[in-house]
Design an enzyme around this catalytic site. Structure first.
Site, mmCIF file in Angstrom:
data_model
loop_
_atom_site.group_PDB
_atom_site.id
_atom_site.type_symbol
_atom_site.label_atom_id
_atom_site.label_comp_id
_atom_site.label_asym_id
_atom_site.label_seq_id
_atom_site.Cartn_x
_atom_site.Cartn_y
_atom_site.Cartn_z
ATOM 1 N N ASP A 22 0.813 -1.217 0.000
ATOM 2 C CA ASP A 22 0.000 0.000 0.000
ATOM 3 C C ASP A 22 0.851 1.273 0.000
ATOM 4 O OD1 ASP A 22 -2.167 -1.759 0.243
ATOM 5 O OD2 ASP A 22 -1.973 -1.761 2.426
ATOM 6 N N GLY A 24 1.526 2.964 -2.694
ATOM 7 C CA GLY A 24 1.196 3.795 -3.853
ATOM 8 C C GLY A 24 1.892 3.311 -5.118
ATOM 9 N N LYS A 25 2.074 1.994 -5.220
ATOM 10 C CA LYS A 25 2.740 1.443 -6.408
ATOM 11 C C LYS A 25 1.914 1.703 -7.668
ATOM 12 C CE LYS A 25 2.951 -2.650 -4.340
ATOM 13 N NZ LYS A 25 2.693 -2.329 -2.918
ATOM 14 N N ASN A 48 -4.880 -10.140 -3.629
ATOM 15 C CA ASN A 48 -4.581 -9.574 -2.310
ATOM 16 C C ASN A 48 -4.081 -8.142 -2.472
ATOM 17 O OD1 ASN A 48 -2.331 -10.629 -3.619
ATOM 18 N ND2 ASN A 48 -1.370 -11.474 -1.793
ATOM 19 N N GLY A 50 -4.123 -4.266 -3.933
ATOM 20 C CA GLY A 50 -5.122 -3.255 -4.261
ATOM 21 C C GLY A 50 -4.393 -2.021 -4.763
ATOM 22 N N HIS A 51 -4.438 -1.806 -6.064
ATOM 23 C CA HIS A 51 -3.685 -0.695 -6.650
ATOM 24 C C HIS A 51 -4.651 0.365 -7.180
ATOM 25 C CE1 HIS A 51 -0.044 -3.587 -7.229
ATOM 26 N NE2 HIS A 51 -0.361 -3.382 -5.984
ATOM 27 N N THR A 140 -5.673 -11.691 3.547
ATOM 28 C CA THR A 140 -6.785 -10.985 2.906
ATOM 29 C C THR A 140 -7.961 -11.943 2.662
ATOM 30 O OG1 THR A 140 -5.838 -11.464 0.743
ATOM 31 C CG2 THR A 140 -5.251 -9.344 1.746
ATOM 32 N N ARG A 154 2.784 -28.962 -6.650
ATOM 33 C CA ARG A 154 2.539 -29.431 -8.031
ATOM 34 C C ARG A 154 1.159 -30.078 -8.141
ATOM 35 N NH1 ARG A 154 8.140 -31.638 -6.975
ATOM 36 N NH2 ARG A 154 7.067 -31.421 -4.993
ATOM 37 N N GLN A 235 2.447 -6.259 -3.367
ATOM 38 C CA GLN A 235 2.919 -6.484 -1.998
ATOM 39 C C GLN A 235 4.232 -5.711 -1.747
ATOM 40 O OE1 GLN A 235 1.667 -9.610 -3.748
ATOM 41 N NE2 GLN A 235 -0.199 -8.713 -2.977
ATOM 42 N N THR A 250 3.167 -12.712 2.888
ATOM 43 C CA THR A 250 2.331 -13.317 1.862
ATOM 44 C C THR A 250 3.053 -14.563 1.336
ATOM 45 O OG1 THR A 250 0.950 -12.868 -0.054
ATOM 46 C CG2 THR A 250 3.191 -11.935 -0.094
ATOM 47 N N THR A 311 -8.347 -3.371 -0.702
ATOM 48 C CA THR A 311 -8.798 -4.732 -0.983
ATOM 49 C C THR A 311 -9.852 -5.196 0.012
ATOM 50 O OG1 THR A 311 -6.683 -5.270 -1.978
ATOM 51 C CG2 THR A 311 -7.981 -7.133 -1.238
ATOM 52 N N ARG A 314 -10.056 -2.896 5.521
ATOM 53 C CA ARG A 314 -9.600 -2.894 6.918
ATOM 54 C C ARG A 314 -8.839 -1.601 7.235
ATOM 55 N NH1 ARG A 314 -6.197 -8.432 7.300
ATOM 56 N NH2 ARG A 314 -5.662 -7.855 5.173
ATOM 57 N N ASP A 344 2.417 15.206 1.473
ATOM 58 C CA ASP A 344 1.383 16.154 1.929
ATOM 59 C C ASP A 344 0.766 15.680 3.247
ATOM 60 O OD1 ASP A 344 0.468 13.963 0.352
ATOM 61 O OD2 ASP A 344 -1.498 14.900 0.114
HETATM 62 P P1 IMO Z 1 -0.483 -4.244 -2.341
HETATM 63 O O1 IMO Z 1 -0.007 -4.760 -3.654
HETATM 64 C C1 IMO Z 1 -1.002 -4.709 1.942
HETATM 65 C C2 IMO Z 1 -0.827 -8.795 3.575
HETATM 66 C C3 IMO Z 1 -2.125 -9.199 4.250
HETATM 67 C C4 IMO Z 1 -1.580 -10.131 5.304
HETATM 68 C C5 IMO Z 1 -0.447 -10.853 4.586
HETATM 69 C C6 IMO Z 1 -0.832 -12.210 4.016
HETATM 70 O O2 IMO Z 1 -1.782 -3.552 -2.344
HETATM 71 O O3 IMO Z 1 0.593 -3.455 -1.661
HETATM 72 P P2 IMO Z 1 -2.323 -12.916 1.931
HETATM 73 O O4 IMO Z 1 -3.771 -12.674 1.658
HETATM 74 O O5 IMO Z 1 -1.393 -12.362 0.913
HETATM 75 O O6 IMO Z 1 -2.026 -14.347 2.241
HETATM 76 O O7 IMO Z 1 -2.056 -12.124 3.311
HETATM 77 O O8 IMO Z 1 -0.062 -9.986 3.529
HETATM 78 N N1 IMO Z 1 -0.956 -8.286 2.183
HETATM 79 C C7 IMO Z 1 -0.980 -6.988 1.851
HETATM 80 N N2 IMO Z 1 -0.987 -5.879 2.609
HETATM 81 N N3 IMO Z 1 -0.991 -4.581 0.609
HETATM 82 C C8 IMO Z 1 -0.923 -5.678 -0.173
HETATM 83 O O9 IMO Z 1 -0.749 -5.608 -1.502
HETATM 84 C C9 IMO Z 1 -0.972 -6.958 0.444
HETATM 85 N N4 IMO Z 1 -0.991 -8.223 -0.019
HETATM 86 C C10 IMO Z 1 -0.958 -9.016 1.063
HETATM 87 O O10 IMO Z 1 -2.785 -8.097 4.795
HETATM 88 O O11 IMO Z 1 -1.017 -9.408 6.362
HETATM 89 MG MG MG Z 2 -2.981 -3.269 -0.559
#
Ligand code: IMO
Ligand code: MG
Length: 433
Positions: A22, A24-25, A48, A50-51, A140, A154, A235, A250, A311, A314, A344
C-alpha cells in the site's frame, strides 16, 4: 524514464513495495506508463493487492489483478506466470474497465502458466487462519496462500488448463481436490464437487479464454526489439516469504529480483528499480511493526492519509517512517530510485519522527532482524518539524523548506535518490526531480 537507461537495448523498470504494501505502487506505475511504456507486466501475488489509479477523467479505479499500466491504451499489458488468478475477480475488473478502456487480446495477455485460485482455496484460507487462532496471519482471505501451496505441491490448475479437453481437465480437478476434500471431510466441512469445479472452469474459460496465451513469447519479443517495459510489483519487501517478517507474510516473493524472474525477465535486463514508499509506514494484518503508533498520532495518520485497505477495507495500522527497513531493502531490492508518496499527509502533523535505527539487546543496529527478534527492537527516532502545506507545488523548489529537509534527510540516510514525490492522489500531483 530511467536514470540508468542503457544506450541500446530494452529499458526495463520495476516498481516494488518497500515496506508492507500500500505504498502507492499503482499510482507510480500509472504515472510512469503514461510517460511512454510499451509493455506493463504484473508478475506476483494475486487479488490480495489493491492498486488505486485514476483515469484521465479523474475517476478512481482499484485494480487487484489488472496491471495498472492498462490505463495507457497504447501499451500492452501482461499478467505473467507468477501471478495467482481468481478468474471471477479478473473477469469483473475487465468488465468494469471495458466501459472506459478497450481491452482486447491485442493489448492484454494472461499467461497460460499462471495458477488459478479455485473456490476451495478461499475456503482453505479461512480454515487455516481459524486453526492458527491467536497466531493467525491476518490474510486478505482471497485464497492466495493455498493457491501458491498447491502450485508448490505441483497440485495446481493453471490458466492454460482451462482449454484442455473436458476429460483431461476433470482428471486434473479430481487430483487437485483429493487432499483438500480429505481434510474438509475430517472437519465435517462441506467438500467440493468435481462437476461444480468443472463448471467453474468452463465459465472461467468462456470469460477469459481469449486473453490466455504463452506470455513469454510476447515478453521475448518486447525484450528483443528493445522496448520500454515496466514491471508492476505487488505487496512489498516485508511481506516477502523469504525476506519479510515470516510467518506474517504473503506466499510469494515480491522482492525485485523475484518479481523480475516471475515476469520472465533476467536480471541483466533490469535498468531501474523504483522503490515505492510513503512518508510514514502502514501495515494491514498481523506481525511486527516497530514504529507503529497505537495512539492519537497513528489515528491522525490514518485519517489524513485515508489509510483503509483498497482490498479488504480494513483500517491500516499506522506509524512513523522506519529507515532500517529501507536500508535493508536498498541491498535486497537494489533500489536505483525512490518514489515518496504522501508527503502532503505527513506534513499535516506538527512534529514528525523518523526511525534511524533500532535498539536491539542494548545495541544500535541498522538492519532488520528476523520476525520474533524484530518484535524486541525499540526504534531510535530523530524528530522533524512538520506543519507544511504542499498545495499547488509544481517543482521541488516550490516545496516548503521543512518538507525538503525531510526528503533530503531520508536520501542522505539511505543513499538512494528520491526522484518522484507524491503530494496528492492524482498523477498531476507528482513532483519529478
Ligand atoms: P499491495 O499490492 C497490503 C498482507 C495481508 C496479510 C499478509 C498475508 O496492495 O501493496 P495474503 O492474503 O497475501 O495471504 O495475506 O499480507 N498483504 C498486503 N498488505 N498490501 C498488499 O498488496 C498486500 N498483499 C498481502 O494483509 O497481512
Ligand atoms: Mg494493498
Amino acid at each position: 524514464m530511467s536514470n540508468n537507461k542503457r544506450s541500446r537495448g530494452p529499458c526495463v523498470s520495476e516498481v516494488v513495495g518497500t515496506y508492507w504494501g500500500d505504498e502507492g505502487k499503482g499510482r507510480v506505475i500509472s504515472y510512469l506508463s503514461q510517460k511512454g511504456v510499451d509493455l506493463t507486466i504484473r508478475s506476483t501475488g494475486g487479488n490480495n493487492a489493491g492498486h488505486t489509479v485514476y483515469d484521465r477523467t479523474g475517476k478512481k479505479h482499484a485494480f487487484h489483478l489488472l496491471p495498472s499500466g492498462i490505463m495507457n491504451e497504447t501499451s500492452k499489458s501482461i499478467i505473467a506466470s507468477g501471478v495467482v488468478i481468481d478468474p471471477e475477480v479478473l473477469h469483473q475488473e475487465i468488465t468494469e474497465l471495458s466501459a472506459s478502456i478497450s481491452i482486447t487480446p491485442q493489448n492484454f495477455v494472461v499467461s497460460d502458466r499462471a495458477h488459478i485460485i479455485m473456490p476451495y482455496h478461499k475456503k482453505l484460507d479461512a480454515i487455516y487462519e481459524q486453526m492458527k487462532g491467536d497466531s493467525k496471519v491476518g490474510t486478505t482471505g482471497r485464497g492466495i496462500g493455498p493457491a501458491y501451496a498447491d502450485k508448490v505441491h505441483r497440485n495446481g490448475l493453471r490458466m492454460g488448463d482451462l482449454s484442455l479437453p473436458q476429460n483431461e481437465l476433470r482428471a486434473k480437478i479430481e487430483q487437485a481436490l483429493r487432499p483438500h476434500n480429505v481434510l474438509l471431510k475430517s472437519m465435517n466441512e462441506e467438500t467440493f464437487d468435481v462437476d461444480a469445479m468443472l463448471e467453474y472452469c468452463k465459465t472461467a474459460h468462456e470469460n477469459l479464454g481469449q486473453y490466455i496465451d504463452d506470455s513469454q513469447k510476447h515478453i521475448n519479443a518486447a525484450i528483443n526489439s528493445g522496448q520500454t517495459i515496466l514491471i508492476e510489483g505487488a505487496q512489498a519487501l516485508e511481506l516477502d516469504i523469504d525476506h519479510g517478517n515470516y510467518p506474517y507474510v504473503t506466499s510469494s516473493s515480491p522482492n525485485a529480483s523475484s518479481t523480475a524472474g516471475a515476469a520472465g525477465i533476467g536480471p541483466i535486463f533490469i535498468t531501474d528499480v523504483i522503490g515505492a514508499m510513503k512518508a510514514y509506514c502502514s501495515r494491514v494484518g498481523e506481525g511486527p511493526f516497530p514504529t507503529e503508533q497505537e495512539n492519537e498520532v497513528g489515528d491522525q495518520i490514518r485519517e489524513f492519509g485515508h489509510e483503509y485497505g483498497a482490498t479488504t477495507g480494513r483500517p491500516r495500522r499506522c506509524g512513523w517512517l522506519d529507515l532500517n527497513i529501507l536500508k535493508s531493502g536498498k541491498v535486497i531490492n537494489g533500489y536505483t530510485q525512490l518514489c515518496l508518496n504522501h508527503l502532503d499527509t505527513i506534513g499535516k502533523l506538527p512534529e514528525i519522527k523518523v526511525c534511524v535505527g533500532y535498539n536491539y539487546n542494548g545495541e544500535q543496529i541498522d538492519y532488520v532482524p528476523e520476525s520474533s527478534e524484530l518484535a524486541k527492537c525499540k526504534p531510535i527516532y530523530e524528530t522533524f518539524a512538520g506543519n507544511w502545506d504542499t498545495t499547488g507545488c509544481k517543482t521541488y523548489a516550490d516545496l516548503p523548506e521543512n518538507a525538503r529537509k525531510y526528503v533530503e534527510f531520508i536520501e542522505e540516510q539511505v543513499g538512494v535518490p528520491i526522484s518522484y514525490i507524491g503530494i496528492g492522489p492524482s498523477n498531476e500531483e507528482t513532483i519529478v526531480r
